[in-house]
Scaffold this active site. Structure first.
Site, short mmCIF file in Angstrom:
data_model
loop_
_atom_site.label_atom_id
_atom_site.label_comp_id
_atom_site.label_asym_id
_atom_site.label_seq_id
_atom_site.Cartn_x
_atom_site.Cartn_y
_atom_site.Cartn_z
CD GLU A 95 -1.40 -2.46 1.61
OE1 GLU A 95 -2.06 -3.41 1.45
OE2 GLU A 95 -0.45 -2.46 2.10
CG LEU A 132 -1.87 -3.81 -12.91
CD1 LEU A 132 -2.75 -2.46 -12.49
CD2 LEU A 132 -2.10 -4.03 -14.15
CG MET A 137 12.89 -5.03 2.90
SD MET A 137 11.25 -6.12 2.45
CE MET A 137 10.24 -5.09 2.65
N GLY A 138 12.32 -3.08 -1.12
CA GLY A 138 12.08 -1.85 -1.95
C GLY A 138 12.58 -2.20 -3.60
#
Length: 423
Positions: free
Chosen positions: A60, A340, A312-313
């Protein structure tokens, strides 16, 4: 159940919550930190009167980032406070906005009236924006009492979740009626919200802001440079991303089958949750795969057959490294993850059959020929092998995915227009 009973049960459940935090902290020590914030105490100093955005965790937070950046541009005098519930979400927020002084961050306190009141009195936001479907009755009610409009952004609601909310109509209906804007991804989901009690005049179908993802050309160039560094320009590379417990064994089984025909194939395996990084690495080793860890920047030479994406990321970058993508959370009944991101990179997309969190998006991609679903290790191995051996088919799927993305963009602008009416 009404809100009074819900609040009573929440208080009675606090010992269970404490045990759950302790158990999580054993695997991820960050859960043991900043506990006072979760009850509205020890909050950092904050500029009051800005916009509060709540993004529960990593996914999110990433989805909210384009919206937050636009809010920063459009309201240059306002601070933006971004809250979440997980340490990984906190890390992502801090990384995404490390150089933006107007971004404030803390954990959102638990949904207890006194904790919520303490948080809102400390922050005094002009507008609250909740990402997707993280709906908390007491937080929303405390905002309503203070005249703070609450918007649900990029809202989604599966039939399964709608049935769950409907069982607690005494709690759900008043909560949804207190929302000032529900910006929903599809008409079917919008109708579910109306049926559950949202005011029809507050419900707007805006589409999914995930379609508004733009790919930085520098990211693609950086991925190409790393492949060259690995001397893997022509080496078949596929990624299995956001995997959950129960999927890794299936994926490794598929990779073993693939190696029988394409011995140089490389699998990038990316578990969804960081507390599973070590256990998945051990699983790879137990099954005899030569495995490198991305977090250690270990060399990926011809002998390495699995790269563990334990950072992460970096998911978008890891997708860019691969030729073929598989999106996890779909071989088990978890509902799938964002299809997507690989589609925006013009990659062919594979998934399991459990996509109930993304039914409409999956239907669009499937109809366009950009998505193929598989049921098990045999089907996954066959699908990956076909796309390796038929690169034109892989390219066709990738092109179809980009076309779906472009045809459905504009949700972010529609959402921002709705928020502008509330600020």
């Amino acid at each position: 159940m009404n809100r009074t009973l819900y609040t009573l049960l929440f208080h009675l459940g606090l010992p269970i919550l404490a045990i759950r935090l302790w158990l999580r902290a054993r695997k991820a020590p960050a859960y043991a930190r900043r506990i006072r914030e979760r009850f509205g105490f020890g909050l950092p100093p904050m500029q009051q009167g800005g916009i509060w955005v709540h993004a529960v965790s990593v996914g999110e937070s990433i989805a909210a980032a384009p919206m937050i950046r636009e809010l920063l541009k459009r309201y240059p005098q306002q601070a933006i406070t971004v809250t979440c519930m997980t340490p990984t979400g906190s890390e992502r927020i801090l990384a995404l906005f490390a150089h933006e002084p107007r971004i404030q961050h803390c954990y959102l306190p638990y949904d207890l009236p006194w904790a919520s009141a303490r948080f809102l009195d400390h922050l005094q936001p002009r507008l609250a924006v909740i990402m997707e479907t993280e709906l908390w009755p007491n937080h929303i009610h405390q905002c309503a009492r203070r005249g703070i409009p609450v918007a649900l952004a990029n809202g989604r609601l599966s039939q399964r979740s709608a049935r769950g909310y409907a069982r607690f109509a005494g709690l759900t209906r008043p909560m949804l009626a207190e929302l000032s804007l529900l910006a929903i991804q599809t008409e079917a989901e919008a109708e579910r919200f109306r049926q559950l009690g949202a005011r029809p005049e507050c419900v707007q179908v805006t589409g999914s802001i995930k379609f508004d993802l733009t790919i930085d050309p520098a990211l693609v160039a950086r991925a190409g440079a790393l492949r060259s560094q690995w001397q893997a320009g022509s080496r078949p590379i596929w990624i299995a991303a956001s995997t959950h417990e129960g999927e890794d064994e299936v994926i490794l089984n598929a990779h073993r089958q693939l190696l029988a025909t394409h011995s140089d194939a490389l699998l990038i395996l990316v578990p969804r949750h960081p507390e599973r990084f070590n256990s998945v690495f051990s699983l790879c080793a137990q099954q005899g795969f030569a495995t490198a860890r991305r977090s250690l920047e270990q060399p990926v030479d011809a002998q390495v057959s699995v790269l563990l994406g334990d950072t992460m990321g970096e998911l978008l970058f890891l997708y860019a490294l691969a030729d073929i993508t598989f999106v996890g959370g779909s071989l088990v009944a978890n509902g799938g993850h964002n299809l997507l991101e690989p589609a925006a990179l013009a990659k062919p997309v594979l998934s399991g059959p459990h996509l109930f969190n993304f039914l409409e998006i999956a239907a669009m991609l499937r109809s366009a020929g950009a998505l193929q679903e598989v049921d098990d290790a045999d089907g996954l191995a066959t699908a990956v092998q076909r796309l390796i051996e038929l690169p034109r088919d892989a390219a066709k799927m990738g092109t179809a995915g980009v076309a779906v993305m472009k045809a459905n963009q504009g949700a972010l602008e529609r959402l921002l227009a709705g928020l502008a009416r509330l600020v």
